[in-house]
Motif scaffolding. Structure first.
Motif: not given
Length: 129
Positions: A86-97, A121-129
């Motif tokens: 997952l390369r971006s917050e947007e991609h992360y959210q799309t995959r989670w949905r 179980p763990t809150r991941l902090q996503f950092r866009d590059r």
């Protein structure tokens, strides 16, 4: 699971997998959904020195298998898995949905929040590059 057997969507298995994932700090599981015959996890390295994800997956599968609540269900796991970066917050959210709606698509529940075998179980902090 091995031969797509419906072994995972059970409370005792969910608790076992949560213990398996926390037994190693190499990778952190952020969000997960357990389906009857497969699972989805979003994970991230636990440190810069984290071993490869393939080793971590092999480790927790082995750990969980050794403690499996019903030994007659062995072997539990298929040998392979599929991963995506997952390369971006947007991609992360799309995959989670997509992951979160898996039980709905399979006709197990009407709404994602009704499925009991999911968590963060763990809150991941996503950092866009």
């Amino acid at each position: 699971t091995h031969r797509r057997r419906p072994l995972l969507a059970r409370s005792e298995v969910e608790q076992l997998l949560l213990r398996a994932w926390s037994a190693s700090n190499a990778w952190c599981v952020g969000r997960y959904v357990l389906m009857p015959d497969h699972l989805h996890i979003i994970c991230a390295p636990g440190s810069h020195e984290a071993r490869p994800m393939s080793e971590w997956i092999k480790h927790w599968k082995s750990w969980a298998s050794a403690r499996w609540p019903n030994p007659g269900e062995q072997p539990v796991w298929q040998s392979n898995y599929w991963d995506r970066q997952l390369r971006s917050e947007e991609h992360y959210q799309t995959r989670w949905r997509y992951i979160r709606n898996n039980p709905v698509r399979h006709g197990l529940v009407a709404r994602p929040e009704e499925w009991p075998f999911q968590g963060e179980p763990t809150r991941l902090q996503f950092r866009d590059r």
